[in-house]
Design a protein around this motif. Structure first.
Motif, PDB file in Angstrom:
ATOM      1  N   ASN A 510       0.689  -1.346   0.081  1.00 38.09           N
ATOM      2  CA  ASN A 510      -0.063   0.001   0.166  1.00 38.09           C
ATOM      3  C   ASN A 510       0.867   1.292  -0.017  1.00 38.09           C
ATOM      4  OD1 ASN A 510      -2.295  -1.561  -0.004  1.00 38.09           O
ATOM      5  ND2 ASN A 510      -2.926  -1.231   1.975  1.00 38.09           N
ATOM      6  N   LEU A 511       2.082   1.119   0.136  1.00 37.27           N
ATOM      7  CA  LEU A 511       2.997   2.299   0.297  1.00 37.27           C
ATOM      8  C   LEU A 511       3.031   3.008  -1.050  1.00 37.27           C
ATOM      9  CD1 LEU A 511       4.963   4.087   1.907  1.00 37.27           C
ATOM     10  CD2 LEU A 511       6.737   2.203   1.449  1.00 37.27           C
ATOM     11  N   VAL A 512       3.044   4.373  -1.253  1.00 33.18           N
ATOM     12  CA  VAL A 512       3.496   4.799  -2.663  1.00 33.18           C
ATOM     13  C   VAL A 512       4.767   5.760  -2.165  1.00 33.18           C
ATOM     14  CG1 VAL A 512       2.497   6.347  -4.180  1.00 33.18           C
ATOM     15  CG2 VAL A 512       0.825   4.870  -2.950  1.00 33.18           C
ATOM     16  N   ALA A 530      13.376   7.395 -11.677  1.00 32.78           N
ATOM     17  CA  ALA A 530      13.476   6.512 -12.663  1.00 32.78           C
ATOM     18  C   ALA A 530      13.047   4.904 -12.201  1.00 32.78           C
ATOM     19  CB  ALA A 530      14.786   6.457 -13.660  1.00 32.78           C
ATOM     20  N   VAL A 531      13.418   4.650 -11.026  1.00 31.37           N
ATOM     21  CA  VAL A 531      13.338   3.298 -10.437  1.00 31.37           C
ATOM     22  C   VAL A 531      11.818   2.693 -10.746  1.00 31.37           C
ATOM     23  CG1 VAL A 531      13.442   1.544  -8.553  1.00 31.37           C
ATOM     24  CG2 VAL A 531      15.197   3.554  -8.984  1.00 31.37           C
ATOM     25  N   PRO A 532      11.641   1.545 -11.583  1.00 29.66           N
ATOM     26  CA  PRO A 532      10.159   1.167 -11.604  1.00 29.66           C
ATOM     27  C   PRO A 532       9.504   1.179 -10.116  1.00 29.66           C
ATOM     28  CG  PRO A 532      11.657  -0.082 -12.712  1.00 29.66           C
ATOM     29  CD  PRO A 532      12.751   0.720 -12.082  1.00 29.66           C
ATOM     30  N   GLY A 533       8.222   1.403 -10.109  1.00 32.16           N
ATOM     31  CA  GLY A 533       7.581   1.645  -8.932  1.00 32.16           C
ATOM     32  C   GLY A 533       7.384   2.687  -8.206  1.00 32.16           C
ATOM     33  N   VAL A 534       8.182   3.661  -8.621  1.00 31.21           N
ATOM     34  CA  VAL A 534       8.392   5.134  -7.996  1.00 31.21           C
ATOM     35  C   VAL A 534       7.472   6.019  -8.976  1.00 31.21           C
ATOM     36  CG1 VAL A 534       9.799   7.171  -7.553  1.00 31.21           C
ATOM     37  CG2 VAL A 534      10.645   4.744  -6.937  1.00 31.21           C
ATOM     38  N   LEU A 535       6.806   6.948  -8.441  1.00 28.37           N
ATOM     39  CA  LEU A 535       6.002   7.728  -9.144  1.00 28.37           C
ATOM     40  C   LEU A 535       6.620   8.994  -9.468  1.00 28.37           C
ATOM     41  CD1 LEU A 535       2.829   7.887 -10.147  1.00 28.37           C
ATOM     42  CD2 LEU A 535       2.698   9.485  -8.241  1.00 28.37           C
ATOM     43  N   SER A 536       7.165   9.357 -10.623  1.00 24.51           N
ATOM     44  CA  SER A 536       7.746  10.428 -10.999  1.00 24.51           C
ATOM     45  C   SER A 536       7.097  11.408 -11.586  1.00 24.51           C
ATOM     46  CB  SER A 536       8.803  10.105 -12.276  1.00 24.51           C
ATOM     47  OG  SER A 536       9.729  11.091 -12.585  1.00 24.51           O
ATOM     48  N   VAL A 537       7.173  12.723 -11.023  1.00 26.56           N
ATOM     49  CA  VAL A 537       6.519  13.909 -11.249  1.00 26.56           C
ATOM     50  C   VAL A 537       7.209  15.026 -11.859  1.00 26.56           C
ATOM     51  CG1 VAL A 537       4.846  15.537 -10.239  1.00 26.56           C
ATOM     52  CG2 VAL A 537       5.149  13.128  -9.208  1.00 26.56           C
ATOM     53  N   GLY A 538       6.645  15.659 -13.099  1.00 27.57           N
ATOM     54  CA  GLY A 538       7.346  16.870 -13.617  1.00 27.57           C
ATOM     55  C   GLY A 538       6.460  18.025 -13.156  1.00 27.57           C
ATOM     56  N   SER A 633      -8.174  -0.396   1.840  1.00 28.30           N
ATOM     57  CA  SER A 633      -8.687  -1.449   0.834  1.00 28.30           C
ATOM     58  C   SER A 633      -8.080  -1.463  -0.625  1.00 28.30           C
ATOM     59  CB  SER A 633     -10.276  -1.516   0.885  1.00 28.30           C
ATOM     60  OG  SER A 633     -10.630  -0.242   0.351  1.00 28.30           O
ATOM     61  N   LEU A 634      -7.546   0.048  -0.801  1.00 29.40           N
ATOM     62  CA  LEU A 634      -6.854   0.258  -2.095  1.00 29.40           C
ATOM     63  C   LEU A 634      -5.427   0.010  -2.004  1.00 29.40           C
ATOM     64  CD1 LEU A 634      -9.098   3.236  -3.258  1.00 29.40           C
ATOM     65  CD2 LEU A 634      -9.592   0.821  -3.721  1.00 29.40           C
ATOM     66  N   GLY A 635      -4.931  -0.683  -2.936  1.00 31.06           N
ATOM     67  CA  GLY A 635      -3.404  -0.877  -2.705  1.00 31.06           C
ATOM     68  C   GLY A 635      -2.967   0.209  -3.607  1.00 31.06           C
ATOM     69  N   ARG A 636      -1.442   0.014  -3.594  1.00 32.99           N
ATOM     70  CA  ARG A 636      -0.603   0.994  -4.344  1.00 32.99           C
ATOM     71  C   ARG A 636      -1.009   1.176  -5.820  1.00 32.99           C
ATOM     72  NH1 ARG A 636       3.861  -0.403  -2.742  1.00 32.99           N
ATOM     73  NH2 ARG A 636       4.357  -2.101  -4.189  1.00 32.99           N
ATOM     74  N   ASP A 637      -1.217  -0.114  -6.477  1.00 31.80           N
ATOM     75  CA  ASP A 637      -1.468   0.050  -7.986  1.00 31.80           C
ATOM     76  C   ASP A 637      -2.692   0.562  -8.163  1.00 31.80           C
ATOM     77  OD1 ASP A 637       1.186  -1.374  -8.042  1.00 31.80           O
ATOM     78  OD2 ASP A 637       0.387  -3.272  -8.523  1.00 31.80           O
TER      79      ASP A 637
END
Length: 717
Positions: A510-512, A530-538, A633-637
């Motif tokens: 559940n961690l973002v 750039a690491v997969p799973g990390v949300l990258s923000v411009g 109840s909602l996971g990270r994805d």
């Protein structure tokens, strides 16, 4: 336990002044003097990252516990600068000391970088290392490296991170260490079988030792514990109007603007209000853009009306100094429970991994370094300032030939003020996420009811190591953070940081983790976003365009307001600052105007720009979303998908220059200017089908917190 008073790249000339020894180098033109020394490289998942040995720079390690030289009120770095420039101090060899025209820049408490300016003729550069090693308070000298075609200074400490394969016996570990002449300094925290070790040989051989260990039976990987310096995006803060204006920010004009914006209030029924809220266009852009232009904000106020504003959500801020006792942050700082397992000594409000103690605020020792320089920017006359910083003045005058002496002095004042203010980058990020204006006076964060877990990873001067960053990531997860914000990037890619990210993502579904895309205006986001799973923000600006500095292309997930400080009092992201603490103002009569990035006289509030602030904006949005899912109840994805699906291109627009760049890239696919495709892959080529121009520059679009919160509420059961 640290405690303050009770009341936290540009480029050309070099500082060349002892009192500036903790500040990052200021370069207005690239000046890399490096040579290839055999096959210098380190390994990143089998990739050999080439390195060069710099010839114009030497690093020093100070002896443990030697914060100041005996009989001096200066820090070791400041004292060293004076001794080298004046030819005084302990040389142990007798005779007349040699003078060197150098500048010394501290990296945290233990290290400093000694740089020889281009064209320097004073002193013998070949003898510098010998002189340094004779100083009684210096443990030894260290190599300084750079990547190919990069103007950077990467210190190679006598430290290696080694990760053993699971199941490796203690006896086998000891044998590996013994055979490679290594001794353990410490274990990495919140993980197993990972250590920081010291080599008895040291120097450039550290690279060979680390690379050799990667082939040893029982070793999972090994990498040098590089010491890097990050400038907190000072280029973005300092080339703008706030730094070069002939007159600082005018408070009367600010009051007039606030009155005008308040008259255009689009949300009179907002559940959270403050006197500075009309300036926070990233929360609601209507007061500044009017009712007939598309909104370029994240609709935060609309989300507040339909949510608990992030209540019950913990956002870990991994960053620099975090003054959590700021009036707008003090009520939203997380308190670590007393019964926490593996609680660290005196741990209450987060942890400082830069100095390894329980307080992320500025220490009295650090204040003693920063405050005198800061105060001089208010007390010295223009002539005194130009006389004290001749090299800096010459560089500014060369870069801005039309500037008068007064404008050059103003630039220097604001650049140095901004540099010191930027040491509180973590305070800036924290305010964007969860500030809650005290008594309606101040600023609001995107999630004004969320809790901030302060995690300091940068020392003064932006110093950071892979071990500290990895420890910080694992610590934040261990303390139950729902969101981790990393407004940092541009590092050398490191296997230990990647391992830490993957470990916590796998262990906490559940961690973002949210990170800034980077401020180099390059195709492909920076490491570690750039690491997969990390949300990258411009980052976008008030007009809805990609900011001139924001990275784009490969791995970019979404965009959010990052600010443009060229529009004084309007275009920056308004947040909490750190220079308001008493130590910066003792004996100084406050001016009537704001300065540099500061909105007010003391810098309690600042206006800044960078993907460093678009990332915490999205972290705040994620906190709003998670706050509406109390059962988690909602996971990270799913949370990330909702964020992307509710984002929009509608208020965004693309400049002509970006349009032409996209058309060229679509056909040619030359990728990033850094020629390192592993971490900066093109967002278009060589994918089978090129992404759209909107995806290329904006990912899934501008986030919309109101729409995202509404969707979470539909799905949470």
């Amino acid at each position: 336990m640290k405690r303050l008073f009770s009341s936290i790249a540009l480029s050309g000339c070099l500082w060349g002044v002892a009192e500036l020894s903790f500040l990052p180098l200021w370069n207005l033109s690239a000046n890399v003097q490096a040579q290839t020394f055999g096959n210098l490289h380190y390994n990143f998942y089998g990739q050999q990252i080439p390195l060069n040995l710099r010839q114009d720079t030497i690093a020093v390690e100070f002896k443990t516990g030697s914060g100041k030289t005996r009989g001096s009120s200066l820090s070791n770095a400041s004292q060293l600068q004076r001794e080298l420039q004046r030819g005084s101090g302990d040389t142990r060899g007798g005779g007349e000391p040699i003078k060197f025209n150098v500048e010394v820049n501290a990296l945290g408490d233990r290290y400093a970088v000694v740089s020889i300016p281009k064209g320097s003729t004073r002193g013998n550069p070949e003898g510098l290392k010998q002189v340094l090693e004779q100083k009684s308070y210096i443990q030894g000298t260290l190599p300084v490296l750079s990547r190919t075609d990069r103007d950077e200074k990467i210190v190679l400490p006598n430290e290696i991170i080694i990760s053993f394969q699971p199941g490796t016996s203690e006896a086998q570990k000891q044998l590996i260490l013994l055979n490679n002449n290594l001794e353990v300094i410490r274990s990495l925290r919140f993980t197993k079988d990972k250590y920081v070790v010291r080599s008895r040989s040291g120097g450039i051989n550290i690279l060979n030792t680390a690379n050799t260990l990667n082939n040893a039976e029982g070793v999972k990987y090994s990498t040098p514990n590089f010491l890097q310096s990050v400038s907190y995006g000072l280029k973005e803060q300092s080339l703008q109007n706030a730094a070069v204006a002939g007159v600082p920010q005018n408070q009367e004009q600010l009051k007039k603007l606030l009155t005008e914006l308040a008259a255009r209030d689009n949300n009179p029924d907002s559940p959270y209000r403050s006197d500075l809220l009309p300036l926070q266009w990233h929360l609601d852009s209507t007061p500044q853009r009017g009712k007939y232009l598309p909104r370029t904000d994240v609709h935060a106020i609309d989300a507040w009306k339909n949510s608990n504003a992030g209540s019950g959500v913990i956002v870990a801020v991994i960053d620099s100094l975090i003054e959590w006792d700021h009036p707008d942050l003090i009520n939203n700082v997380y308190t670590v429970p007393e019964d926490t397992e593996d609680k660290l000594p005196d741990e209450v409000h987060g942890w400082d991994f830069a100095q390894d103690d329980a307080d992320t605020r500025i220490s009295e020792e650090e204040l003693e370094q920063a405050a005198p320089i800061f105060k001089e920017m208010f007390t010295l006359s223009n002539d005194e300032l130009l006389e004290k910083y001749p090299d800096l003045a010459a560089g500014v005058a060369s870069y801005f030939p039309d500037f008068s002496k007064g404008q050059v002095a103003t630039f220097i004042r604001n650049y140095i003020r901004n540099t010191i203010a930027a040491e509180f980058h973590g305070t800036w990020s924290s305010g964007v996420i969860a500030a809650h204006a005290a008594d309606g006076k101040g600023v609001m964060g995107v999630a004004p009811n969320a809790k901030i877990l302060p995690v300091r990873v940068f020392g003064l001067g932006g110093s950071i190591t892979p071990a500290a960053l990895a420890d910080s990531i694992r610590y934040a997860a261990a303390r139950g953070a729902n969101v981790i914000n990393m407004s940092l990037g541009g590092f050398m890619p490191g296997q230990e940081e990647v391992e830490a990210i993957f470990e916590v993502l796998d262990a906490h579904p559940n961690l973002v983790i949210i990170a800034s895309a980077g401020n180099e205006s390059l195709d492909g986001v920076a490491f570690p976003s750039a690491v997969p799973g990390v949300l990258s923000v411009g980052a976008t600006n008030l007009a809805g365009k990609r900011t001139v500095y924001s990275n784009y292309g490969g791995q970019l997930a979404v965009v959010a307001p990052g600010g443009d400080t060229a529009e004084v009092n309007k275009g920056g992201i308004l947040t909490t600052g750190g220079t308001w603490v008493d130590g910066f103002w003792e004996g100084v009569t406050e001016g009537a105007e704001g300065w540099g990035v500061a909105l007010d006289n003391k810098g309690k509030y600042v206006q800044v720009q960078g993907t460093s602030f678009s990332a915490p904006t999205v972290s705040g949005v994620m906190a709003l979303m998670i706050g509406e899912d109390p059962k988690r109840s909602l996971g990270r994805d799913r949370l990330v998908n909702i964020l992307k699906q509710t984002s929009s291109y509608e208020p965004l627009n693309i400049s002509t220059a970006d349009n032409y760049k996209y058309r060229l890239q679509k056909e040619v696919g030359f990728g990033t200017a850094l020629n390192f495709q592993v971490l900066r892959p093109s967002g278009i080529f060589p994918l089978p089908q090129p992404v759209t121009i909107e995806q290329y520059y904006f990912g899934s679009g501008l986030v919309n917190s109101a729409a995202a919160v509404e969707q979470v509420k539909r799905e949470r059961f």
